[in-house]
Design a protein around this motif. Structure first.
Motif, mmCIF file in Angstrom:
data_model
loop_
_atom_site.group_PDB
_atom_site.id
_atom_site.type_symbol
_atom_site.label_atom_id
_atom_site.label_comp_id
_atom_site.label_asym_id
_atom_site.label_seq_id
_atom_site.Cartn_x
_atom_site.Cartn_y
_atom_site.Cartn_z
ATOM 1 N N ILE A 103 7.917 -3.852 0.381
ATOM 2 C CA ILE A 103 7.471 -4.638 -0.774
ATOM 3 C C ILE A 103 6.546 -5.752 -0.297
ATOM 4 C CG2 ILE A 103 8.208 -6.138 -2.681
ATOM 5 C CD1 ILE A 103 10.960 -4.688 -2.501
ATOM 6 N N LEU A 104 5.459 -5.961 -0.988
ATOM 7 C CA LEU A 104 4.576 -7.098 -0.742
ATOM 8 C C LEU A 104 4.526 -7.945 -2.001
ATOM 9 C CD1 LEU A 104 2.420 -8.785 0.740
ATOM 10 C CD2 LEU A 104 0.703 -7.171 -0.147
ATOM 11 N N LEU B 96 -2.315 0.058 1.604
ATOM 12 C CA LEU B 96 -0.967 -0.370 1.230
ATOM 13 C C LEU B 96 -0.254 0.728 0.444
ATOM 14 C CD1 LEU B 96 -1.747 -4.043 0.155
ATOM 15 C CD2 LEU B 96 -0.334 -3.359 2.104
ATOM 16 N N GLU B 97 -0.987 1.360 -0.459
ATOM 17 C CA GLU B 97 -0.403 2.435 -1.252
ATOM 18 C C GLU B 97 -0.018 3.610 -0.359
ATOM 19 O OE1 GLU B 97 -1.490 5.264 -5.122
ATOM 20 O OE2 GLU B 97 -2.943 3.809 -4.355
ATOM 21 N N SER B 98 -0.902 3.943 0.593
ATOM 22 C CA SER B 98 -0.621 5.045 1.508
ATOM 23 C C SER B 98 0.603 4.762 2.366
ATOM 24 C CB SER B 98 -1.834 5.310 2.405
ATOM 25 O OG SER B 98 -2.965 5.704 1.639
ATOM 26 N N THR C 115 5.092 -1.351 -2.094
ATOM 27 C CA THR C 115 5.053 -1.748 -3.496
ATOM 28 C C THR C 115 4.463 -3.153 -3.590
ATOM 29 O OG1 THR C 115 6.981 -0.420 -4.088
ATOM 30 C CG2 THR C 115 6.427 -2.259 -5.546
ATOM 31 N N VAL C 116 3.350 -3.294 -4.299
ATOM 32 C CA VAL C 116 2.682 -4.596 -4.427
ATOM 33 C C VAL C 116 3.107 -5.263 -5.724
ATOM 34 C CG1 VAL C 116 0.486 -5.824 -4.547
ATOM 35 C CG2 VAL C 116 0.710 -3.796 -3.081
ATOM 36 N N VAL C 117 3.761 -6.412 -5.607
ATOM 37 C CA VAL C 117 4.117 -7.218 -6.770
ATOM 38 C C VAL C 117 3.031 -8.281 -6.899
ATOM 39 C CG1 VAL C 117 5.818 -8.743 -7.826
ATOM 40 C CG2 VAL C 117 6.572 -6.799 -6.427
ATOM 41 N N TYR C 118 2.166 -8.100 -7.880
ATOM 42 C CA TYR C 118 0.987 -8.948 -8.035
ATOM 43 C C TYR C 118 1.209 -9.922 -9.183
ATOM 44 C CZ TYR C 118 -4.062 -9.995 -8.164
ATOM 45 O OH TYR C 118 -5.296 -10.617 -8.126
#
Length: 397
Positions: free
Chosen positions: A150-151, A168-170, A174-177
């Protein structure tokens, strides 16, 4: 167009130390006619110290709708906006990286994330990101290399790391923006304090202008912060909301540079109100502009009420003391726990959908008046049982 997002930075110093004196101020509830309603030089009528309006709203003003929204947000939160337990146990090897933009608020969020991370039982990584393009890009490169589960990027504009989103997706990160108003531009999920939440916040501010002038005000001003992208989102939402509930109302826009927030913002507001004596109420995304403002108004011989978001402890003290009409407090501790909750759910394959932002915003926010501000002598806490409820949802209760 590059947008500098600091809801995020949450106003670069919005939570900085501010010295002010309450003793020199006079209460906002003082009246000239003794009938319990405060009136400005423009003739607008404000609620009395009990929040009551002794006059009828002006023709054409949908006071009922605006007041209903304010009443809803004046109520204290009694639960979390998320109620479903996680679908599986949290793997103790789960890694969570946090991009720290170096602001005072970011440091506060990190402290909250440490508590949330300890409850969840995950491994945290704090990554210094800063706010400029080069430092952010370098920081995210480090994140890509470590490939966390998780980022959390709260306050860091994806404009500066869009080239690394695919990596990041590869990596399965999981990007919490959160805290940014441009998620859609990068195919990211619009998260907490983002675009959707900012729309709601703008509507609440506009509703406050109508409700806290008893439906008699028509000339309003929005003190915008041009460096903050969410400020424009709130302005647009407030403008649209006022067009619906008060077609004859006007909303001037005055820009207050973010660099003046702790210095000359109050003086700029007083000068603007002196130059525009028909102004009935002001709204702003940064309530810190009101700290010590009443004393400056008294010296200038003006009395115009206002309401801002992200009320700080000094704002809350002023409201409780009758030196400020209203505020709009936000609990950034719960905001942080919600970001981690989103990350945990999405990393487990749960589709997180924010189709209605109002309940999420209300869960961490509250409109404060003299009646309620005294409940928070040590700072605003939206929902006291938050931590234990999250622990239960995360299987840690």
């Amino acid at each position: 167009m590059v947008k500098r997002t600091i809801q995020e930075v949450l106003a670069i110093g919005v939570f900085g130390a501010v010295v002010f004196s309450l003793a020199a101020c006079s209460a906002v509830g003082n009246t000239a006619d003794g009938d319990g309603d405060d009136a400005s030089s423009s003739g607008v009528v404000y609620p009395d110290e009990n929040g009551e309006c002794a006059v009828e709203p002006a023709d054409g003003v949908d006071f009922e709708t605006a007041n209903a929204l304010i009443t809803e947000f004046e109520a204290a939160s009694t639960s979390l906006p998320v109620t479903e337990p996680l679908p599986e146990a949290i793997d103790p090897a789960t890694t969570v990286a946090y991009l720290d933009n170096g602001s005072a608020v970011s440091s506060i969020i990190w402290g909250s994330l440490e508590q949330a991370g300890a409850t969840a039982g995950v491994q945290l990584q704090r990554v210094d990101a800063g706010l400029d393009a080069q430092s952010i890009n370098s920081a995210v490169s480090t994140v890509v290399e470590s490939a966390p589960d998780i980022l959390i990027a709260a306050a860091v504009d994806a404009t500066f790391f869009q080239s690394q989103l695919e990596a990041l997706e590869s990596a399965g990160t999981t990007v919490v923006y959160a805290g940014s108003s441009n998620a859609e531009q990068f195919g990211l999920l619009d998260s907490h304090s983002g675009y959707g939440a900012s729309v709601v916040n703008g509507e609440v501010l506009a509703a406050g202008a109508v409700a806290f002038t008893c439906g008699t005000g028509t000339d309003f001003v929005f003190y915008s912060i041009p460096e903050l992208s969410f400020s424009q989102v709130q302005l647009d939402a407030a403008t649209e909301y006022l067009a619906d509930v008060c077609p004859d109302c006007t909303l001037r826009v005055v820009e207050i540079p973010v660099t003046t927030m702790d210095t000359t913002a109050g003086d700029a507001i007083v000068s603007d109100l002196q130059a525009n004596p028909d102004t009935d109420f002001f709204i702003t995304p940064a309530d810190q502009m009101q700290i010590g403002l009443k004393a400056k108004m008294d010296l200038a011989g003006i009395d115009v009420h206002g309401m801002g978001q992200s009320s700080l402890p000094p704002n809350i003290e002023q409201i409780a003391s009758g030196l400020q009409a209203a505020g709009y407090a936000v609990d950034y501790n719960e905001y942080t726990w919600l970001m981690l909750d989103e990350g945990l759910r999405r990393s487990m394959g749960v589709e997180v959908v924010y189709d209605e932002w109002e309940p999420w915003v209300k869960a961490i926010s509250r409109v404060l008046t003299m009646e309620s501000a005294g409940e928070y002598p040590e700072g605003f806490v939206a929902y006291p049982d938050m931590q234990s409820d999250f622990a239960e949802l995360w299987g840690k209760g």
